[in-house]
Design an enzyme around this catalytic site. Structure first.
Site, short mmCIF file in Angstrom:
data_model
loop_
_atom_site.label_atom_id
_atom_site.label_comp_id
_atom_site.label_asym_id
_atom_site.label_seq_id
_atom_site.Cartn_x
_atom_site.Cartn_y
_atom_site.Cartn_z
CE LYS A 1 6.90 -9.86 -1.05
NZ LYS A 1 7.22 -8.44 -1.31
CD GLU B 1 -4.19 -8.86 10.80
OE1 GLU B 1 -5.16 -8.11 10.52
OE2 GLU B 1 -4.08 -9.42 11.89
P1 NAD Z 1 -0.60 -5.92 -1.91
O1 NAD Z 1 -1.50 -7.05 -1.56
O2 NAD Z 1 -0.49 -5.52 -3.31
O3 NAD Z 1 0.92 -6.27 -1.46
C1 NAD Z 1 1.25 -6.65 -0.14
C2 NAD Z 1 2.50 -7.52 -0.18
O4 NAD Z 1 2.26 -8.73 -0.90
C3 NAD Z 1 3.69 -6.87 -0.86
O5 NAD Z 1 4.86 -7.26 -0.16
C4 NAD Z 1 3.66 -7.47 -2.26
O6 NAD Z 1 4.93 -7.48 -2.87
C5 NAD Z 1 3.19 -8.88 -1.97
N1 NAD Z 1 2.50 -9.56 -3.05
C6 NAD Z 1 1.75 -9.02 -4.06
N2 NAD Z 1 1.21 -10.00 -4.81
C7 NAD Z 1 1.62 -11.19 -4.28
C8 NAD Z 1 1.36 -12.56 -4.60
N3 NAD Z 1 0.60 -12.93 -5.61
N4 NAD Z 1 1.92 -13.51 -3.81
C9 NAD Z 1 2.67 -13.17 -2.75
N5 NAD Z 1 2.95 -11.89 -2.40
C10 NAD Z 1 2.42 -10.91 -3.15
O7 NAD Z 1 -1.01 -4.75 -0.95
P2 NAD Z 1 -0.61 -3.19 -1.05
O8 NAD Z 1 -1.46 -2.56 -2.06
O9 NAD Z 1 0.85 -3.07 -1.16
O10 NAD Z 1 -1.02 -2.72 0.42
C11 NAD Z 1 -2.20 -2.08 0.71
C12 NAD Z 1 -3.25 -3.07 1.21
O11 NAD Z 1 -2.82 -3.64 2.45
C13 NAD Z 1 -4.57 -2.41 1.52
O12 NAD Z 1 -5.62 -3.20 1.04
C14 NAD Z 1 -4.60 -2.36 3.03
O13 NAD Z 1 -5.88 -2.29 3.60
C15 NAD Z 1 -3.89 -3.61 3.40
N6 NAD Z 1 -3.39 -3.52 4.77
C16 NAD Z 1 -3.96 -4.32 5.74
C17 NAD Z 1 -3.53 -4.21 7.06
C18 NAD Z 1 -4.12 -5.08 8.15
O14 NAD Z 1 -3.47 -5.24 9.17
N7 NAD Z 1 -5.31 -5.62 8.00
C19 NAD Z 1 -2.54 -3.31 7.39
C20 NAD Z 1 -2.00 -2.51 6.38
C21 NAD Z 1 -2.43 -2.65 5.07
#
Ligand code: NAD
Length: 482
Positions: A178, A252
């Site tokens: 997804k 992650e």
């Molecule tokens: P996010 O958590 O809002 O979304 C990430 C994914 O989860 C998206 O595909 C989104 O559609 C989905 N999602 C959102 N809410 C959900 C729910 N309740 N249930 C299931 N899926 C859901 O993150 P973002 O703002 O899009 O991305 C940025 C974040 O990702 C930052 O905090 C960054 O540090 C983190 N990140 C971590 C790593 C790592 O490897 N540790 C790498 C890249 C980014």
């Protein structure tokens, strides 16, 4: 460049979605529509999980010889490489990543992970025998976990997806990906590459979607393992669901990493290196080293150098190879970052570079590279992940205080130590509670386990550890003798 996807890649075919909702992907630089995909709903997720379930339970993917799966992974890598320019340019348009970074990070990284795990699974011991307490040998087997739900964000969409897909497929699992709606187009190019590589139907499926699709996928009864990359807030919710279902999960999550400049570091070299380490992808990087810890007696010199660096970074069209900082992914994200800049000013931090929108760019969600000096580690801008081109410079007096400051944060994902003495830097790195840390630089490596301490997550990706995350371990015990 125009992408128009009206169907979903499920069971090896492009099928009509159940959902009528349409996702319009906006180019972060021009603010114009650049393509569309369906927004998958829970019925679409059902179809994708059912396909992955059939592929796992019935088609023999998991029973293939590892070498045969490795061959398929290598064909998949080859098909991605053929599309590397298209993939890199698509992501640059979607999320604003400078093209010089997008070519390696999106164009080629996916193929790199596939080739790495293809090589590993050819050699990996799937069965071993062990002596136990009693006579006879114990047979210890590694068996694929099953159907994997892979959920990823928009910032490094190809690499983050493939850090899950490659080891999962190598282990014999099947996958439902997804992607985030912002970067759904490049995920569909990945699906096209999978189809061209001849992956068996259902082994890899893609459901672009938002929260509805994400929630449906994480809790789906047909899923055996969840692997999520994204924010810590969402990771906590997913971790709770996985806990209730007793479903294995890899998380992650976010970061607020420290770059520790030791007093023996060459300032020009160290600060020059921070361009890559502190501002990568316009600051939209989980591993960004956004807290620069500087020795108090050289604080003014280092703050000046970091300020000059930020002012020297070329902000503009991410397709221009001279650009160091492109736009952030969306208007909402820019407003969020601007909120943090206002908070930093309100907390009494001293703005030494940036802080606003570049005057010469009328369109696109641009922000100037921003530096705050005179920052205390307990300020909001030093504690929370900003996820934009904003860094803080914090003074310390002794190495021990530097370690304490680096560790005094909710997160523990990445970091770096800058020093003229690699042994001293390595000794200090041992004391930092973080999943990865670099000496005089920071770059993720396919073979280096990657993941977070504390609120940065659970589990590890990359390396053999990343493969182990997709196995169950079974012990077949020897006959019981009297
Ligand atoms: P996010 O958590 O809002 O979304 C990430 C994914 O989860 C998206 O595909 C989104 O559609 C989905 N999602 C959102 N809410 C959900 C729910 N309740 N249930 C299931 N899926 C859901 O993150 P973002 O703002 O899009 O991305 C940025 C974040 O990702 C930052 O905090 C960054 O540090 C983190 N990140 C971590 C790593 C790592 O490897 N540790 C790498 C890249 C980014």
């Amino acid at each position: 460049m125009k992408h128009d996807y009206t169907s979903l890649f499920i069971d090896g075919q492009w099928v009509a979605p159940h959902s009528a909702d349409v996702n319009t992907v906006i180019n972060a630089t021009t603010e114009e529509a650049m393509g569309r995909t369906p927004i998958s709903d829970s019925a679409d997720v059902d179809a994708a999980v059912a396909a992955a379930r059939r592929a796992f339970d019935g088609t023999g993917w998991s029973d293939l010889e590892p070498a045969a799966r490795a061959d398929t992974l290598e064909r998949f890598a080859h098909e991605l490489e053929k599309r590397s320019t298209l993939i890199a340019e698509t992501v640059t348009a979607e999320n604003g990543m400078p093209i010089t970074l997008s070519v390696p990070a999106n164009g080629y990284s996916g193929a790199g992970f596939l080739r790495y795990y293809a090589g590993l699974i050819r050699e990996f011991p799937l069965e071993e025998t062990r002596a136990g307490d009693r006579p006879g040998e114990i047979l210890v087997r590694r068996e694929p976990l099953g159907v994997v739900a892979a959920l990823v964000p928009w910032n490094y969409p190809q690499a983050l997806a493939m850090m899950k897909i490659a080891p999962a497929l190598a282990a014999g699992c099947t996958v439902v990906l997804k992607p985030a709606l912002e970067t759904a187009l490049d995920a569909n190019i990945m699906a096209e590459a999978a189809a061209a590589a001849g992956l068996p139907p259902g082994v890899f499926n893609v459901v672009p979607g938002g929260i509805e699709a994400g929630q449906a996928l994480v809790a789906h009864p047909g899923v055996d393992k969840v692997s999520f990359t994204g924010s810590t807030a969402t990771g906590r919710i997913i971790g709770e669901v996985a806990g209730r279902l007793l479903r294995p999960v890899t998380l992650e999550l976010g970061g607020k990493s420290a770059a520790i400049v030791l007093d023996d570091a060459d300032v020009a070299t160290a600060v020059g290196g921070l361009a890559e380490v502190s501002f990568p992808n316009n600051g939209q990087t989980c591993t960004a080293n956004t807290r620069v810890l500087a020795p108090a007696r050289r604080y003014a010199q280092i703050l000046d150098a970091v300020t000059d660096l930020a002012k020297s970074l070329t902000v503009g069209d991410p397709f221009d190879p001279a650009t160091a900082v492109g736009p952030v992914v969306s208007a909402r994200q820019r407003e969020r970052i601007e909120g943090y800049i206002a908070t930093g000013r309100g907390e009494g931090a001293r703005l030494t570079a940036g802080g606003g929108r570049p005057a010469h760019l009328e369109r696109g969600w641009f922000l100037e590279p921003t530096v705050f000096g005179d920052v205390r580690n307990d300020m909001v801008i030093a504690r929370e992940e900003i996820f934009g081109p904003v860094i803080t410079v914090i003074p310390y007096r002794t190495d021990t205080e530097a370690v304490e400051l680096a560790n005094d944060n909710e997160y523990g994902l990445a970091g770096s130590v800058w020093t003229g003495d690699v042994e001293r830097g390595t000794a200090l790195a041992r004391r930092i509670r973080t999943g990865t840390i670099g000496i005089n630089g920071y770059r993720i490596d396919n073979a280096a386990p990657f993941g977070g301490y504390k609120a940065s997550g659970l589990g590890r990706e990359n390396g053999p550890e990343g493969l182990m995350a997709y196995f169950q371990t079974k012990s077949i015990l020897p006959p019981v003798t009297a």
